[in-house]
Design a protein around this motif. Structure first.
Motif, mmCIF file in Angstrom:
data_model
loop_
_atom_site.group_PDB
_atom_site.id
_atom_site.type_symbol
_atom_site.label_atom_id
_atom_site.label_comp_id
_atom_site.label_asym_id
_atom_site.label_seq_id
_atom_site.Cartn_x
_atom_site.Cartn_y
_atom_site.Cartn_z
ATOM 1 N N ARG A 112 -9.828 -1.135 7.230
ATOM 2 C CA ARG A 112 -9.148 -0.172 8.083
ATOM 3 C C ARG A 112 -9.289 -0.591 9.538
ATOM 4 O O ARG A 112 -10.233 -1.275 9.903
ATOM 5 C CB ARG A 112 -9.681 1.238 7.859
ATOM 6 C CG ARG A 112 -11.108 1.472 8.324
ATOM 7 C CD ARG A 112 -11.572 2.868 7.927
ATOM 8 N NE ARG A 112 -12.940 3.139 8.359
ATOM 9 C CZ ARG A 112 -13.612 4.234 8.029
ATOM 10 N NH1 ARG A 112 -13.045 5.167 7.252
ATOM 11 N NH2 ARG A 112 -14.837 4.417 8.476
ATOM 12 N N CYS A 144 -4.842 -3.194 2.374
ATOM 13 C CA CYS A 144 -5.293 -3.791 1.128
ATOM 14 C C CYS A 144 -5.377 -5.300 1.322
ATOM 15 O O CYS A 144 -4.528 -5.889 2.009
ATOM 16 C CB CYS A 144 -4.292 -3.432 0.032
ATOM 17 S SG CYS A 144 -4.622 -4.122 -1.581
ATOM 18 N N TRP A 198 -10.339 -2.980 0.529
ATOM 19 C CA TRP A 198 -9.678 -2.130 1.516
ATOM 20 C C TRP A 198 -10.377 -2.315 2.853
ATOM 21 O O TRP A 198 -11.618 -2.309 2.929
ATOM 22 C CB TRP A 198 -9.735 -0.660 1.103
ATOM 23 C CG TRP A 198 -8.862 -0.322 -0.057
ATOM 24 C CD1 TRP A 198 -9.209 -0.259 -1.372
ATOM 25 C CD2 TRP A 198 -7.466 0.003 0.000
ATOM 26 N NE1 TRP A 198 -8.121 0.076 -2.139
ATOM 27 C CE2 TRP A 198 -7.035 0.253 -1.327
ATOM 28 C CE3 TRP A 198 -6.530 0.119 1.032
ATOM 29 C CZ2 TRP A 198 -5.729 0.607 -1.641
ATOM 30 C CZ3 TRP A 198 -5.236 0.469 0.719
ATOM 31 C CH2 TRP A 198 -4.838 0.713 -0.602
ATOM 32 N N TYR A 220 -4.977 1.742 6.986
ATOM 33 C CA TYR A 220 -5.739 1.156 5.879
ATOM 34 C C TYR A 220 -4.948 0.011 5.263
ATOM 35 O O TYR A 220 -3.765 0.164 4.940
ATOM 36 C CB TYR A 220 -6.048 2.217 4.829
ATOM 37 C CG TYR A 220 -7.165 3.139 5.248
ATOM 38 C CD1 TYR A 220 -6.981 4.073 6.265
ATOM 39 C CD2 TYR A 220 -8.422 3.065 4.648
ATOM 40 C CE1 TYR A 220 -8.014 4.897 6.671
ATOM 41 C CE2 TYR A 220 -9.457 3.892 5.041
ATOM 42 C CZ TYR A 220 -9.247 4.806 6.062
ATOM 43 O OH TYR A 220 -10.273 5.634 6.463
ATOM 44 N N LEU A 242 -8.049 3.479 -3.818
ATOM 45 C CA LEU A 242 -9.150 3.956 -2.988
ATOM 46 C C LEU A 242 -9.088 5.472 -2.969
ATOM 47 O O LEU A 242 -8.195 6.041 -2.340
ATOM 48 C CB LEU A 242 -9.080 3.384 -1.575
ATOM 49 C CG LEU A 242 -10.280 3.742 -0.692
ATOM 50 C CD1 LEU A 242 -11.548 3.047 -1.204
ATOM 51 C CD2 LEU A 242 -10.014 3.363 0.763
ATOM 52 N N CYS A 276 -2.621 0.284 -4.029
ATOM 53 C CA CYS A 276 -2.155 -1.021 -3.588
ATOM 54 C C CYS A 276 -1.615 -1.756 -4.808
ATOM 55 O O CYS A 276 -2.383 -2.114 -5.714
ATOM 56 C CB CYS A 276 -3.277 -1.811 -2.945
ATOM 57 S SG CYS A 276 -2.853 -3.523 -2.537
ATOM 58 N N GLU A 297 0.829 -1.206 0.000
ATOM 59 C CA GLU A 297 0.000 0.000 0.000
ATOM 60 C C GLU A 297 0.866 1.260 0.000
ATOM 61 O O GLU A 297 1.992 1.255 0.521
ATOM 62 C CB GLU A 297 -0.920 0.043 1.234
ATOM 63 C CG GLU A 297 -1.842 -1.144 1.397
ATOM 64 C CD GLU A 297 -1.292 -2.182 2.339
ATOM 65 O OE1 GLU A 297 -2.096 -2.942 2.936
ATOM 66 O OE2 GLU A 297 -0.063 -2.245 2.502
#
Length: 123
Positions: A38, A96, A36, A94, A81, A22, A6
């Motif tokens: 988080r 991936c 994605w 975040y 994203l 990513c 990422e």
């Protein structure tokens, strides 16, 4: 084995935008669903968005609908994203994720994970 890296995280003021990328290794990227997730401090990891192997189907968590957009470039082995109208509550690491294509995008297990990128939204 799929390796995911990422990039694009950082610090942004509320209302601002960031685009996460990513990059995936391997020749089978176009056969993988991508997503994605988080994780904020003290909270569980949550799904943010996902995109099917073909790009024809997407999924978004209610908290990001209308603000975030997931997309992919199979020629570049990359998923993106785009995050607009960021809020302090979007602050998180975040991640991936990738998996062999599945029939239901919003459910199921994800097999491959990146190391994460920090997004901090200041108020």
């Amino acid at each position: 084995q799929v390796q995911l890296v990422e990039s694009g995280g950082g610090v942004v003021q509320a209302g601002g935008s960031l685009r996460l990328s990513c990059a995936a290794s391997g020749r089978t990227f176009s056969t993988y669903d991508m997503a994605w997730f988080r994780q904020a401090p003290g909270k569980e990891r949550e799904s943010v968005a996902a995109i099917s192997w073909s790009g024809g189907n997407t999924y978004y968590a209610d908290s990001v609908k209308g603000r975030f957009t997931i997309s992919r470039d199979n020629a570049e082995n990359t998923v993106y994203l785009q995050m607009n109208s960021l809020k302090p509550e979007d602050t998180a690491v975040y991640y991936c994720a990738a998996r062999w294509r599945q029939p239901v995008l919003s459910k199921g297990h994800w097999d491959h994970w990146g190391q994460g990128t920090q997004v901090t939204v200041s108020s």
